[in-house]
Enzyme design. Structure first.
Site, PDB file in Angstrom:
ATOM      1  N   LEU A 130      34.633 -78.753   1.682  1.00 33.77           N
ATOM      2  CA  LEU A 130      33.962 -77.945   0.672  1.00 33.77           C
ATOM      3  C   LEU A 130      32.746 -77.299   1.309  1.00 33.77           C
ATOM      4  O   LEU A 130      32.133 -77.871   2.224  1.00 33.77           O
ATOM      5  CB  LEU A 130      33.506 -78.819  -0.506  1.00 33.77           C
ATOM      6  CG  LEU A 130      34.580 -79.530  -1.330  1.00 33.77           C
ATOM      7  CD1 LEU A 130      33.922 -80.401  -2.399  1.00 33.77           C
ATOM      8  CD2 LEU A 130      35.537 -78.540  -1.969  1.00 33.77           C
ATOM      9  N   ASP A 131      32.371 -76.119   0.836  1.00 35.91           N
ATOM     10  CA  ASP A 131      31.151 -75.478   1.319  1.00 35.91           C
ATOM     11  C   ASP A 131      29.947 -76.369   1.024  1.00 35.91           C
ATOM     12  O   ASP A 131      29.970 -77.195   0.099  1.00 35.91           O
ATOM     13  CB  ASP A 131      30.941 -74.126   0.631  1.00 35.91           C
ATOM     14  CG  ASP A 131      32.030 -73.123   0.977  1.00 35.91           C
ATOM     15  OD1 ASP A 131      32.646 -73.274   2.045  1.00 35.91           O
ATOM     16  OD2 ASP A 131      32.259 -72.198   0.173  1.00 35.91           O
ATOM     17  N   LYS A 132      28.896 -76.180   1.776  1.00 34.04           N
ATOM     18  CA  LYS A 132      27.691 -77.003   1.633  1.00 34.04           C
ATOM     19  C   LYS A 132      27.234 -77.116   0.173  1.00 34.04           C
ATOM     20  O   LYS A 132      26.960 -78.206  -0.324  1.00 34.04           O
ATOM     21  CB  LYS A 132      26.560 -76.415   2.485  1.00 34.04           C
ATOM     22  CG  LYS A 132      25.221 -77.100   2.299  1.00 34.04           C
ATOM     23  CD  LYS A 132      24.119 -76.391   3.076  1.00 34.04           C
ATOM     24  CE  LYS A 132      22.765 -77.015   2.779  1.00 34.04           C
ATOM     25  NZ  LYS A 132      21.654 -76.301   3.478  1.00 34.04           N
ATOM     26  N   THR A 134      28.875 -76.426  -2.581  1.00 30.20           N
ATOM     27  CA  THR A 134      29.915 -76.723  -3.567  1.00 30.20           C
ATOM     28  C   THR A 134      30.016 -78.233  -3.726  1.00 30.20           C
ATOM     29  O   THR A 134      30.134 -78.954  -2.739  1.00 30.20           O
ATOM     30  CB  THR A 134      31.273 -76.153  -3.123  1.00 30.20           C
ATOM     31  OG1 THR A 134      31.171 -74.740  -2.989  1.00 30.20           O
ATOM     32  CG2 THR A 134      32.364 -76.479  -4.129  1.00 30.20           C
ATOM     33  N   ARG A 231      34.828 -67.945  -3.939  1.00 27.81           N
ATOM     34  CA  ARG A 231      33.618 -67.118  -3.953  1.00 27.81           C
ATOM     35  C   ARG A 231      33.938 -65.662  -3.606  1.00 27.81           C
ATOM     36  O   ARG A 231      33.437 -64.728  -4.242  1.00 27.81           O
ATOM     37  CB  ARG A 231      32.595 -67.696  -2.974  1.00 27.81           C
ATOM     38  CG  ARG A 231      32.159 -69.119  -3.330  1.00 27.81           C
ATOM     39  CD  ARG A 231      31.483 -69.824  -2.169  1.00 27.81           C
ATOM     40  NE  ARG A 231      30.228 -69.163  -1.812  1.00 27.81           N
ATOM     41  CZ  ARG A 231      29.560 -69.431  -0.691  1.00 27.81           C
ATOM     42  NH1 ARG A 231      30.038 -70.309   0.184  1.00 27.81           N
ATOM     43  NH2 ARG A 231      28.427 -68.801  -0.443  1.00 27.81           N
TER      44      ARG A 231
END
Length: 297
Positions: A130-132, A134, A231
């Protein structure tokens, strides 16, 4: 991993050795093996990088990096002999990268658990990321056998993942599908974009859950798992994730990151063959902001 050139007119082998904290001989060997590219074209030691170029390094550099465990709080939703389900906090980076080897989910995991190495010492147990900024559910493998099986399941799209996203603007359709290929943005190599150049197919399904004054709460279901997919797709159709510092309308407006949360995950356990399903609420900052929006309506 990607390295962005921030100093022009320096030999790439020298620049990468400093940026990655490895020897020049290691960099030169990777170049000789075709593992270092720019725009998918192999590069060599005497080439000088241009400011802003993104160099892609197809190697985990594992033999030179010693990742240590750290006593960082973790929310473990489920654990058995083969895998973990983690509720990742917003703001936590998933795995170490050059120049940032501490404070990540991996550091926290290896402090508490024995994990699969898979093909990487720098990302032990990590099947997907997961993105930082998220938050939410991630599955982590505890042994190489399960790591391989889960990775195949991800590729075959048999792991169902659903996300909550608060977006800017009012989406008037009740449901929708965004089918648009995603690749790296040639004008800003730190970003991804919908493009037909050097891209991969990407499909996101969404359902509207609630409309507020000028925002919409939606559920997104991933059919593919491209970098920044939700996103990028939502920004592409004109409804970017609220507070997204990269793709949002006004960038990041609060300390909390983008309002994107990995809400649920469903899959067949690769060993027991039983169906596993987990669902978690978004972070307090997310839910508190939704309450504020309710009052504005």
């Amino acid at each position: 991993m990607n390295v962005i050139i921030e100093k022009a007119d320096v030999r790439l082998d020298q620049y990468l050795a400093n940026a990655l904290e490895i020897s020049r001989s290691k960099v030169q060997k990777l170049m000789k093996d075709g593992r270092i590219t720019i725009d998918e074209v192999p590069v060599f030691a005497n080439k000088k990088g241009k400011l802003g170029e993104v160099v892609e390094v197809s190697d985990d550099l594992t033999f030179e990096i010693d990742i240590t465990g750290e006593d960082i709080p973790l929310k473990v939703i489920y654990e058995d002999d083969d895998l973990l389900i983690i509720n990742k906090a917003s703001g936590m980076v998933v795995h170490p990268a050059p120049g940032n080897y501490t404070g990540t989910l991996v550091n926290a995991l290896i402090y508490k658990f024995s994990l699969s190495k898979g093909s990487s010492n720098i990302r032990p147990g990590i099947v997907h990321r997961l993105d930082k900024d998220t938050s939410g559910l991630m599955v982590v493998a505890k042994n190489d056998n399960v790591h391989e099986k889960l990775s195949v399941m991800m590729k075959l799209k048999t792991v169902e993942r659903k996300y909550l996203a608060l977006v800017s603007g009012l989406i008037m359709h009740e449901t929708g599908t965004i089918d648009a290929p995603i690749g790296r943005d040639p004008d800003n190599r730190q970003k991804m974009k919908v493009t037909d150049q050097n891209s991969k197919n990407a499909v996101t399904h969404f359902t509207v859950l609630k409309r507020y004054k000028d925002k919409t709460l939606i559920e997104c279901k991933l059919e593919t798992g491209r970098t920044h997919q939700i996103r990028v797709h939502l920004a592409y159709i004109g409804y970017p994730v609220f507070n997204d510092p990269v793709y949002g309308r006004r960038g990041k407006t609060t300390e909390f990151g983008q309002f994107l949360h990995s809400r649920s995950i469903r899959f067949i356990h690769p060993i027991t063959k039983k169906e596993l399903f987990f669902e978690v609420d978004p972070p307090e900052e997310f839910t508190d902001y939704l309450k504020e929006l309710e009052l504005e309506a």
